[in-house]
Design an enzyme around this catalytic site. Sequence first.
Site: not given
Lengths: 466, 389
Positions: B88, B336
């Site tokens: 991420c 996200h």
Amino acid sequence: MKGIIGHAVRVPAYRIAREEIARAWQSSSPGGYKRCVRFDEDSLTLAAAAAQNCLQALSGTRVAGLIFASTTAPYLERLNAGIIAAICDLGAGSFVLDAASSLRAGTTALQLALAAVPDDSAIVVCAADMREAALGSPEEMQYSDAGAAVAVGTQNVIAELLASATTNDDFFDSVRRDRDERVTSFASKFSSDYGYIAPVTRVVKEILAKAGKVSGEIAKFVVSSPDRRAHLQLAKKLGFNEKQLQDIGFEDGGLTGAAMPLALLSAALESAKPGDLIAVASFGNGADALLFRVTDQIQCYKPRVPLAAQKAVALDYASYTLYRKAREFFRSADQGLEISNVFYAKEEHQITRLHGSACRHCGMRQFPLAQVCVGCRKADALDEVALARTGTIYTFSEDTLYPSPLPPTVMAVVDLDGGGRIYCEVVDCLPSEVRIGMPVELTFRKLKEGGGLYHYYWKCSPRRTA
Amino acid sequence: MSASLADKVAVIGVGCTKFGENFGQSLQEMMVEAGTAACADAGVSLDDVQAAWLGTFSPGFSGGKATITLADSLKFRGRPITRVENYCATGTDAFRNAAAAVAAGQYDIVLVLGAEKLRDRPVRGLQREGIHPYFEAGSTAPGIFALAANRYMHTFGMKRETLAKVAVKNHANGASNPKAHFQMKITEDQVLKAPMIAYPFGLFDCCPTTDGAAAAIICRADLASKFRKDRIVVRGIGLAVMSGKPYLDPTCDYLGFPATQAAAQQAYKAAGISDPVKEVDFAEVHDCFTWTEISNYEDLGLCRKGEGPRFIEEGRSTLQGDMPVNPSGGLKSFGHPVGATGVRMIYEIVTQLRGEAGERQVKNAEIGLAHNLGGPGAVACVVILGREG
């Protein structure tokens, strides 16, 4: 002296009230509970759990061989007993054998093991079944899932073999072909008279005659059964009273297939006294019988997890639907997880044997196998070791996102006793029981199915051992 | 990181799509929108851009394996493109690599583009990829962060109510952000009563899975004045990788993220920052779950270990506090889209430093920090940007 040197049972933590099955089918219930697998258990894991408990109680006896007896072994072509041997971390020199197709496969295997066991060694016979009966049939309520293991040897014998007998007859009373998922039952008075009472009577009389004993001298008569009524009829016919007859535990269990005679034998041995004579018999396309005399050594033998401690754990499927969902979960949730045999062959020592590394410099144990130590970062001094199968929960999560028929999935970080950390599911308890610091023991379970394989790995459950 | 990167690289243009369920846009369409916007913002033509870095975690059905998505969508051809994937933290690591190339003098002007389309997948949540089929089976993104949260709560006695305050704050900030995935305020009660995902995380403790793309044009700092009057430079960057399997690492205490601590120290050293809470004006941090933000306060050195709960409870990280955190709404509210998130953070910091953030504007914003965390706390990247003049 040859005889039994260890024994163990594995009772699944889950069960369903027969009332619930009757409710689903609008039929009548004989009462009590049927013990049944969690969605991640099968015959192989049940037998492996019993075999491990049996071996751990033997502490270090050389194991010459392992036989797995079941009519419901997960693999038809791949040695199931070989997987169990790996779970038990046996060496490549041990012989392994699958005994199959008959409800008396376990006792036949026991007879073979007793005949074959070399001096100062052990042979482990483990048996398990999770039979599927016709939907809505009486057998669906009667069948129960279980595993058991009996080790035989020549040292520290707790029950000496006095006699054994066998009879072979192609009499069919329950049948399952290669293509069938469920047992076809021919249950009737004819079947119980000619397929059960007659052959078992013959072999039991034979062992008593061989040993020069009469039924009145037998402390426990342990015999598997096609139903409760026939069980009592057989005992009566052979002259055993109710006190001598080992109860089949139908109230919280049932007909456990190939596991039944060994599971009942283990239960009888738990309460046996030195000098007791125990007659064991089973049926299934013929019959087997063995006669044992309990030795003084019985007082030194402690089962790792006694039957009562296992039965004390009881998680009830709230409905028949949930029971079936758990039983069939992987069939509809085939994750297609495809690993190659190359991958598994390389990783088997870690995945199945739970080997890790121990650092000769700093002593730290770690999992999986490492080339560089996680503690001191030295690269030249890591030895492959078997890690402990007990530990403590360092932290955990309750995950509802992960697909499961029994949500939430409780995943824990477990610090193994003596070192090494693994990450695995917590099973056989309510999520609310799980806490940081909880002692656990590892249990080998099914993770997934897919790619033509069952995938097994370690999980953990609250520690039940003393 | 070598201190030589500091002040050698300027961000001259940024662009960002609306984040959310962009069902009507393909990955490529989002990349074109963000890339074109960044070029326009910088006042450069794509022809002037000499190289590109593409950050994408899981390009999915139409995304291709590597760099071709960028080459084919923007027709950016005949020049170097590098795909970056670092869990991420993919977006900030793409930025870090691009900045390093510019600082090294290899290129004058380059493009950083982060993009992800997660909402076209047939499953819930973010798929964990590249994990061991046995040792890591059963793990989900919320599950692995819950392991840390539960150990932290066990050790420091923090309650779910404290976690909820992070969600309430970030939703309040995102409510006034037109590009955010969610533009709605929520209450603590809503957070606490939401369906449980992985204890202690309810639905509102988790960031969403989002589609989106963000881009930045960066150049040699000495060329920046050719393109823009404002001058926003990279003050420091740090990146650190720790174990990707903390659940197998007996040395991991699960009380925070050492990767963040190390990355922050690298970035602070490069930027000459010794007291971040005083010297940094605001931060965009990786709040994938509410607890992650609380750990970030501690790991970034905004407060000591164990004091993160008080940091949020005292309101210090709100827009009005002395250290606003996630004025954009954060991952929690902005969304996200994995590979895009780090570049989106750069977009937000630049927007704030220019004073163009509207209702969510941080007062007197001169130095901003972006923090990206990847994997189960395995990779952290910290970027510090500053406005000069």
